[in-house]
Every structure is written in structure tokens, then in C-alpha cells.
Design a protein around this motif. Structure first.
Motif, PDB file in Angstrom:
ATOM      1  N   ARG A  24       0.854  -1.190   0.000  1.00 27.42           N
ATOM      2  CA  ARG A  24       0.000   0.000   0.000  1.00 27.42           C
ATOM      3  C   ARG A  24       0.888   1.238   0.000  1.00 27.42           C
ATOM      4  N   ASP A  25       0.302   2.362  -0.336  1.00 26.44           N
ATOM      5  CA  ASP A  25       1.031   3.627  -0.280  1.00 26.44           C
ATOM      6  C   ASP A  25       0.661   4.311   1.029  1.00 26.44           C
ATOM      7  N   ALA A  26       1.639   4.519   1.902  1.00 24.39           N
ATOM      8  CA  ALA A  26       1.327   5.090   3.212  1.00 24.39           C
ATOM      9  C   ALA A  26       2.549   5.714   3.875  1.00 24.39           C
ATOM     10  N   ARG A  43       5.888   3.591   2.834  1.00 19.60           N
ATOM     11  CA  ARG A  43       5.869   2.421   1.970  1.00 19.60           C
ATOM     12  C   ARG A  43       5.055   2.741   0.735  1.00 19.60           C
ATOM     13  N   VAL A  44       5.408   2.118  -0.372  1.00 22.07           N
ATOM     14  CA  VAL A  44       4.659   2.273  -1.620  1.00 22.07           C
ATOM     15  C   VAL A  44       4.461   0.903  -2.253  1.00 22.07           C
ATOM     16  N   ARG A  45       3.417   0.796  -3.065  1.00 20.87           N
ATOM     17  CA  ARG A  45       3.139  -0.460  -3.767  1.00 20.87           C
ATOM     18  C   ARG A  45       4.120  -0.703  -4.903  1.00 20.87           C
ATOM     19  N   ALA A  46       4.639   0.344  -5.482  1.00 20.49           N
ATOM     20  CA  ALA A  46       5.494   0.245  -6.672  1.00 20.49           C
ATOM     21  C   ALA A  46       6.799  -0.494  -6.382  1.00 20.49           C
ATOM     22  N   ALA A  47       7.278  -1.183  -7.409  1.00 18.20           N
ATOM     23  CA  ALA A  47       8.561  -1.883  -7.320  1.00 18.20           C
ATOM     24  C   ALA A  47       9.703  -0.884  -7.530  1.00 18.20           C
ATOM     25  N   PRO A  48      10.873  -1.188  -6.977  1.00 22.08           N
ATOM     26  CA  PRO A  48      12.011  -0.281  -7.128  1.00 22.08           C
ATOM     27  C   PRO A  48      12.727  -0.472  -8.463  1.00 22.08           C
ATOM     28  N   GLU A  49      11.981  -0.404  -9.547  1.00 20.56           N
ATOM     29  CA  GLU A  49      12.544  -0.589 -10.883  1.00 20.56           C
ATOM     30  C   GLU A  49      12.242   0.636 -11.725  1.00 20.56           C
ATOM     31  N   ASP A  50      13.238   1.114 -12.436  1.00 15.30           N
ATOM     32  CA  ASP A  50      13.079   2.247 -13.351  1.00 15.30           C
ATOM     33  C   ASP A  50      12.523   3.492 -12.664  1.00 15.30           C
ATOM     34  N   GLY A  51      12.825   3.669 -11.376  1.00 17.42           N
ATOM     35  CA  GLY A  51      12.393   4.861 -10.655  1.00 17.42           C
ATOM     36  C   GLY A  51      10.925   4.888 -10.262  1.00 17.42           C
ATOM     37  N   ARG A  52      10.218   3.758 -10.434  1.00 16.40           N
ATOM     38  CA  ARG A  52       8.780   3.754 -10.123  1.00 16.40           C
ATOM     39  C   ARG A  52       8.498   3.959  -8.637  1.00 16.40           C
ATOM     40  N   ALA A  53       9.291   3.358  -7.765  1.00 14.12           N
ATOM     41  CA  ALA A  53       9.062   3.530  -6.324  1.00 14.12           C
ATOM     42  C   ALA A  53       9.332   4.973  -5.908  1.00 14.12           C
ATOM     43  N   ALA A  55       9.018   7.645  -7.833  1.00 12.78           N
ATOM     44  CA  ALA A  55       7.911   8.452  -8.362  1.00 12.78           C
ATOM     45  C   ALA A  55       6.661   8.291  -7.496  1.00 12.78           C
ATOM     46  N   ALA A  56       6.408   7.065  -7.050  1.00 11.21           N
ATOM     47  CA  ALA A  56       5.250   6.820  -6.177  1.00 11.21           C
ATOM     48  C   ALA A  56       5.431   7.528  -4.837  1.00 11.21           C
ATOM     49  N   LEU A  57       6.656   7.544  -4.332  1.00  9.58           N
ATOM     50  CA  LEU A  57       6.936   8.235  -3.073  1.00  9.58           C
ATOM     51  C   LEU A  57       6.687   9.736  -3.207  1.00  9.58           C
ATOM     52  N   ILE A  58       7.179  10.336  -4.274  1.00  8.29           N
ATOM     53  CA  ILE A  58       6.975  11.771  -4.491  1.00  8.29           C
ATOM     54  C   ILE A  58       5.484  12.074  -4.604  1.00  8.29           C
ATOM     55  N   ALA A  59       4.740  11.229  -5.317  1.00  9.05           N
ATOM     56  CA  ALA A  59       3.292  11.423  -5.453  1.00  9.05           C
ATOM     57  C   ALA A  59       2.607  11.308  -4.091  1.00  9.05           C
ATOM     58  N   PRO A  68       2.536  20.709  -4.713  1.00 11.24           N
ATOM     59  CA  PRO A  68       2.765  20.209  -6.072  1.00 11.24           C
ATOM     60  C   PRO A  68       3.978  19.279  -6.095  1.00 11.24           C
ATOM     61  N   LYS A  69       3.945  18.292  -6.976  1.00  8.99           N
ATOM     62  CA  LYS A  69       5.079  17.369  -7.084  1.00  8.99           C
ATOM     63  C   LYS A  69       6.374  18.115  -7.374  1.00  8.99           C
ATOM     64  N   SER A  70       6.266  19.228  -8.084  1.00 11.70           N
ATOM     65  CA  SER A  70       7.463  19.996  -8.431  1.00 11.70           C
ATOM     66  C   SER A  70       8.131  20.625  -7.208  1.00 11.70           C
ATOM     67  N   ALA A  71       7.429  20.690  -6.078  1.00 11.01           N
ATOM     68  CA  ALA A  71       8.004  21.254  -4.853  1.00 11.01           C
ATOM     69  C   ALA A  71       8.879  20.241  -4.116  1.00 11.01           C
ATOM     70  N   LEU A  72       8.779  18.965  -4.495  1.00 12.61           N
ATOM     71  CA  LEU A  72       9.531  17.906  -3.822  1.00 12.61           C
ATOM     72  C   LEU A  72      10.720  17.476  -4.663  1.00 12.61           C
ATOM     73  N   THR A  73      11.853  17.302  -3.998  1.00 10.92           N
ATOM     74  CA  THR A  73      13.068  16.868  -4.667  1.00 10.92           C
ATOM     75  C   THR A  73      13.669  15.707  -3.898  1.00 10.92           C
ATOM     76  N   LEU A  74      14.010  14.656  -4.620  1.00  5.79           N
ATOM     77  CA  LEU A  74      14.749  13.551  -4.031  1.00  5.79           C
ATOM     78  C   LEU A  74      16.219  13.936  -4.098  1.00  5.79           C
TER      79      LEU A  74
END
Length: 107
Positions: A24-26, A43-53, A55-59, A68-74
Motif C-alpha cells: 500500500r502507499d502510506a 511504503r509504496v506499492r510500486a517496485a524499485p525498478e526504473d524509478g517507479r518507487a 515516483a510513487a513516493l513523491i506522489a 505540487p510534485k514539483s516542490a519535492l526533490t529527491l
């Protein structure tokens, strides 16, 4: 009480421990590491492949903080579970919002 975030002139920075493929995303609160540092747990549902996890974390964070997503930076930890996140904006407002979210427990 110590906090896992630091105010910066242009926003808020914090360390986060991410669990990808977590079912789950939480946001799950604050955790103390073995060395005493405090981190935000997520935690996120997305797998750690191709940056999906990442991206899910930022969302997830953008939605939770109503930013806005643009306000967050990894900042660091692109391929690791431990990540440093920076959120642009008013540090005091962001700190209050994040503290309130984490005090509510897993969401």
C-alpha cells in the motif's frame, strides 16, 4: 523531542526510509534507527525498478502535504531505501503539516 526534519531557508528537508512493494502507499510515522537518527517511514506499492518507487513516493508525499510534485526533490538515495527529501515552501508550515500527518499514525 528530536525531529527527523530540518528547516532550510527555502523549505524543509528530512530523511525517509522507504519500503517498496509494501502492499500500500502510506506514511507510517517516525522511526529511530540503530544509530539514534530519526527518519520518516513510508511504503509504496510500486517496485524499485526504473524509478517507479521513487515516483510513487513523491506522489504520496505531494498528496499528503497538499504540495505540487514539483516542490519535492529527491536529494539523495535514488537507489537506496534511505532517502533525503527536500520540500520547497514555507518551512514552518511544512513542518507543522508533516508533524500532524505523522501523529495521526499510518495513512
Amino acid at each position: 523531542m528530536a525531529e527527523p526534519w530540518t528547516e532550510e531557508k527555502d523549505g524543509l528537508a528530512f530523511w525517509l526510509r522507504l519500503t517498496p512493494k509494501g502492499g500500500r502507499d502510506a506514511l507510517e510515522g517516525i522511526e529511530a534507527l540503530a544509530d539514534g537518527r530519526l527518519v520518516v517511514k513510508a511504503r509504496v506499492r510500486a517496485a524499485p525498478e526504473d524509478g517507479r518507487a521513487n515516483a510513487a513516493l513523491i506522489a504520496l508525499l505531494a498528496d499528503a502535504l497538499r504540495a505540487p510534485k514539483s516542490a519535492l526533490t529527491l536529494v539523495s538515495g535514488h537507489a537506496a531505501r534511505m532517502k533525503k527529501i527536500h520540500v520547497a515552501g514555507d518551512a514552518a508550515t511544512l513542518k507543522t503539516a508533516l508533524a500532524k500527518l505523522l501523529a495521526q499514525g499510518p495513512r
